[in-house]
Design a protein around this motif. Structure first.
Motif, PDB file in Angstrom:
ATOM      1  N   UNK A  86       0.830  -1.204   0.000  1.00  0.00           N
ATOM      2  CA  UNK A  86       0.000   0.000   0.000  1.00  0.00           C
ATOM      3  C   UNK A  86       0.868   1.258   0.000  1.00  0.00           C
ATOM      4  N   UNK A  87       1.980   1.220   0.741  1.00  0.00           N
ATOM      5  CA  UNK A  87       2.853   2.395   0.837  1.00  0.00           C
ATOM      6  C   UNK A  87       3.460   2.782  -0.512  1.00  0.00           C
ATOM      7  N   UNK A  88       3.555   1.816  -1.436  1.00  0.00           N
ATOM      8  CA  UNK A  88       4.134   2.092  -2.755  1.00  0.00           C
ATOM      9  C   UNK A  88       3.166   2.826  -3.679  1.00  0.00           C
ATOM     10  N   UNK A  89       1.911   2.942  -3.270  1.00  0.00           N
ATOM     11  CA  UNK A  89       0.874   3.440  -4.179  1.00  0.00           C
ATOM     12  C   UNK A  89       0.310   4.798  -3.761  1.00  0.00           C
ATOM     13  N   UNK A  90       0.972   5.467  -2.837  1.00  0.00           N
ATOM     14  CA  UNK A  90       0.433   6.713  -2.301  1.00  0.00           C
ATOM     15  C   UNK A  90       0.511   7.885  -3.274  1.00  0.00           C
ATOM     16  N   UNK A  91       1.341   7.772  -4.299  1.00  0.00           N
ATOM     17  CA  UNK A  91       1.486   8.884  -5.247  1.00  0.00           C
ATOM     18  C   UNK A  91       0.496   8.816  -6.406  1.00  0.00           C
ATOM     19  N   UNK A  92      -0.420   7.856  -6.365  1.00  0.00           N
ATOM     20  CA  UNK A  92      -1.387   7.715  -7.462  1.00  0.00           C
ATOM     21  C   UNK A  92      -2.722   8.346  -7.083  1.00  0.00           C
ATOM     22  N   UNK A  93      -3.415   8.863  -8.077  1.00  0.00           N
ATOM     23  CA  UNK A  93      -4.727   9.488  -7.835  1.00  0.00           C
ATOM     24  C   UNK A  93      -5.798   8.438  -7.558  1.00  0.00           C
ATOM     25  N   UNK A  94      -5.701   7.302  -8.238  1.00  0.00           N
ATOM     26  CA  UNK A  94      -6.674   6.216  -8.077  1.00  0.00           C
ATOM     27  C   UNK A  94      -5.912   4.891  -8.101  1.00  0.00           C
ATOM     28  N   UNK A  95      -6.426   3.907  -7.353  1.00  0.00           N
ATOM     29  CA  UNK A  95      -5.828   2.576  -7.348  1.00  0.00           C
ATOM     30  C   UNK A  95      -6.912   1.548  -7.662  1.00  0.00           C
ATOM     31  N   UNK A  96      -6.613   0.678  -8.600  1.00  0.00           N
ATOM     32  CA  UNK A  96      -7.520  -0.410  -8.966  1.00  0.00           C
ATOM     33  C   UNK A  96      -6.897  -1.715  -8.485  1.00  0.00           C
ATOM     34  N   UNK A  97      -7.612  -2.422  -7.624  1.00  0.00           N
ATOM     35  CA  UNK A  97      -7.134  -3.712  -7.119  1.00  0.00           C
ATOM     36  C   UNK A  97      -7.771  -4.817  -7.945  1.00  0.00           C
ATOM     37  N   UNK A  98      -6.914  -5.538  -8.667  1.00  0.00           N
ATOM     38  CA  UNK A  98      -7.372  -6.654  -9.512  1.00  0.00           C
ATOM     39  C   UNK A  98      -6.454  -7.846  -9.251  1.00  0.00           C
ATOM     40  N   UNK A  99      -6.199  -8.095  -7.975  1.00  0.00           N
ATOM     41  CA  UNK A  99      -5.205  -9.089  -7.565  1.00  0.00           C
ATOM     42  C   UNK A  99      -5.725 -10.514  -7.584  1.00  0.00           C
ATOM     43  N   UNK A 100      -6.979 -10.704  -7.949  1.00  0.00           N
ATOM     44  CA  UNK A 100      -7.490 -12.052  -8.155  1.00  0.00           C
ATOM     45  C   UNK A 100      -7.838 -12.784  -6.875  1.00  0.00           C
ATOM     46  N   UNK A 101      -7.506 -14.066  -6.845  1.00  0.00           N
ATOM     47  CA  UNK A 101      -7.967 -14.950  -5.784  1.00  0.00           C
ATOM     48  C   UNK A 101      -6.810 -15.771  -5.239  1.00  0.00           C
ATOM     49  N   UNK A 102      -7.062 -16.435  -4.132  1.00  0.00           N
ATOM     50  CA  UNK A 102      -6.151 -17.419  -3.583  1.00  0.00           C
ATOM     51  C   UNK A 102      -6.961 -18.653  -3.212  1.00  0.00           C
ATOM     52  N   UNK A 268      -5.572  -7.827  -0.046  1.00  0.00           N
ATOM     53  CA  UNK A 268      -4.894  -7.400   1.171  1.00  0.00           C
ATOM     54  C   UNK A 268      -4.471  -5.934   1.136  1.00  0.00           C
ATOM     55  N   UNK A 269      -4.403  -5.336  -0.056  1.00  0.00           N
ATOM     56  CA  UNK A 269      -4.006  -3.934  -0.165  1.00  0.00           C
ATOM     57  C   UNK A 269      -5.118  -2.976   0.242  1.00  0.00           C
ATOM     58  N   UNK A 270      -6.344  -3.443   0.251  1.00  0.00           N
ATOM     59  CA  UNK A 270      -7.489  -2.549   0.413  1.00  0.00           C
ATOM     60  C   UNK A 270      -7.450  -1.755   1.716  1.00  0.00           C
ATOM     61  N   UNK A 271      -7.222  -2.413   2.831  1.00  0.00           N
ATOM     62  CA  UNK A 271      -7.312  -1.745   4.131  1.00  0.00           C
ATOM     63  C   UNK A 271      -6.304  -0.610   4.251  1.00  0.00           C
ATOM     64  N   UNK A 272      -5.052  -0.850   3.862  1.00  0.00           N
ATOM     65  CA  UNK A 272      -4.029   0.185   3.980  1.00  0.00           C
ATOM     66  C   UNK A 272      -4.302   1.380   3.101  1.00  0.00           C
ATOM     67  N   UNK A 273      -4.806   1.141   1.902  1.00  0.00           N
ATOM     68  CA  UNK A 273      -5.114   2.240   0.985  1.00  0.00           C
ATOM     69  C   UNK A 273      -6.297   3.067   1.478  1.00  0.00           C
ATOM     70  N   UNK A 274      -7.313   2.387   1.949  1.00  0.00           N
ATOM     71  CA  UNK A 274      -8.489   3.105   2.453  1.00  0.00           C
ATOM     72  C   UNK A 274      -8.151   3.895   3.713  1.00  0.00           C
TER      73      UNK A 274
END
Length: 308
Positions: A86-102, A268-274
């Motif tokens: 999540x920390x790597x994505x702070x400079x973006x205006x919008x983030x799309x999570x399409x990380x699929x499934x496990x 897993x990225x959702x919580x940190x970004x939100x």
């Protein structure tokens, strides 16, 4: 809806280069946004890379070729072999999570035994599989794994019309009444002895496509795949897979147990970004962990990118 230029150009990160992420990234870039697409793998495609090796699903090779060309043509910045936080994505205006499934935890005693593999081990990583195999889970992925295993090194007949006609016992109607060959179907002997199992009672493959499910069931039946429903999984050990069906317990003396017992969203990225107040959109398997549905994933990615 038509692709139109946005009112303001944004810097967008898309995480996950499966069909949903690839479509979202390329449509957003086509509209004029600066798009960066990240994936931890060495190649694009996500679950398409597993689907394409299943006999009868060779068309996914062409889909991947098309999507790779779209990435180049639309100017998406592609970053492979890169697992972002999540920390790597702070400079973006919008983030799309399409990380699929496990894979879902099957919760079977002994599932960490060396003879146990996941469908990812088999379809993506090509791990060796023995001659006697139990496949746990009879959804679309379980059927795909079973079909992959019984074909072995035999080439798929999908792209070989004479071989396909021989397999199904059909011919030119001008040569035989109803187009049915007098010799009947000629089925290649199965490469392995496969047992396909599911927990719930009733017909296996009940959730497969209405117009194609019978084909998948027939292919496995013709290749002597044993199908068991209403199964309780007791444990896995050196002797094999111990199960109970009704009041009867038995051990399947298999070389491998392959678990295809469903999937869970990977977001897993959702919580940190939100928590950081970053606009987040979740699409594809990360949104709904169902069977691989490339059509749904592509539509969801395109619809999001058209309005972002």
């Amino acid at each position: 809806r038509p692709v139109t230029a946005p009112s303001d150009r944004k810097r967008i990160a898309v995480v996950g280069a499966g069909p949903a992420g690839l479509t979202a990234a390329t449509v957003a870039a086509e509209r004029g946004h600066e798009v960066h697409l990240f994936d931890a793998a060495a190649a694009i495609g996500g679950q398409l890379n597993m689907a394409k090796v299943v006999p009868g699903k060779e068309e996914f090779h062409e889909m991947l070729r098309y999507l790779a060309t779209r990435v180049q043509d639309t100017g998406v910045h592609l970053h492979l072999n890169q697992r972002v936080q999540a920390a790597d994505l702070m400079d973006y205006d919008e983030v799309v999570i399409a990380t699929g499934v496990e894979p879902r935890d099957a919760q079977i005693p002994g599932q960490d035994h060396p003879k146990v593999l996941s469908y990812i081990d088999v379809l993506r990583h090509g791990k060796p599989v023995g001659q006697r195999v139990a496949v746990i889970g009879a959804g679309g992925i379980g059927f795909d794994v079973a079909e992959f295993l019984v074909h072995g090194n035999h080439p798929s007949t999908t792209l070989d019309l004479p071989a396909w006609k021989a397999e199904w016992g059909i011919t030119d109607p001008a040569e035989a009444r109803g187009g049915l060959a007098a010799s009947g179907p000629r089925v290649t002997p199965p490469a392995r002895q496969v047992t396909l199992l599911q927990r719930k009672k009733g017909k296996l493959g009940g959730g497969l496509g209405k117009t194609t499910g019978w084909i998948h069931r027939t292919v496995l039946k013709n290749r002597k795949v044993q199908m068991l429903s209403g199964v309780q999984y007791l444990r896995i050990d050196d002797a094999g897979l111990h199960i109970q069906v009704g009041d009867q317990q038995q051990c399947l003396p298999v070389d491998q147990v392959i678990i295809c017992a469903g999937q869970e969203p990977l977001k897993e990225l959702q919580a940190g970004l939100q928590a950081a107040g970053k606009p987040v959109h979740i699409i594809g398997g990360a949104d709904v962990a169902a069977e691989l549905d490339a059509k749904r994933a592509i539509r969801q990615g395109a619809e999001l990118a058209a309005v972002i």
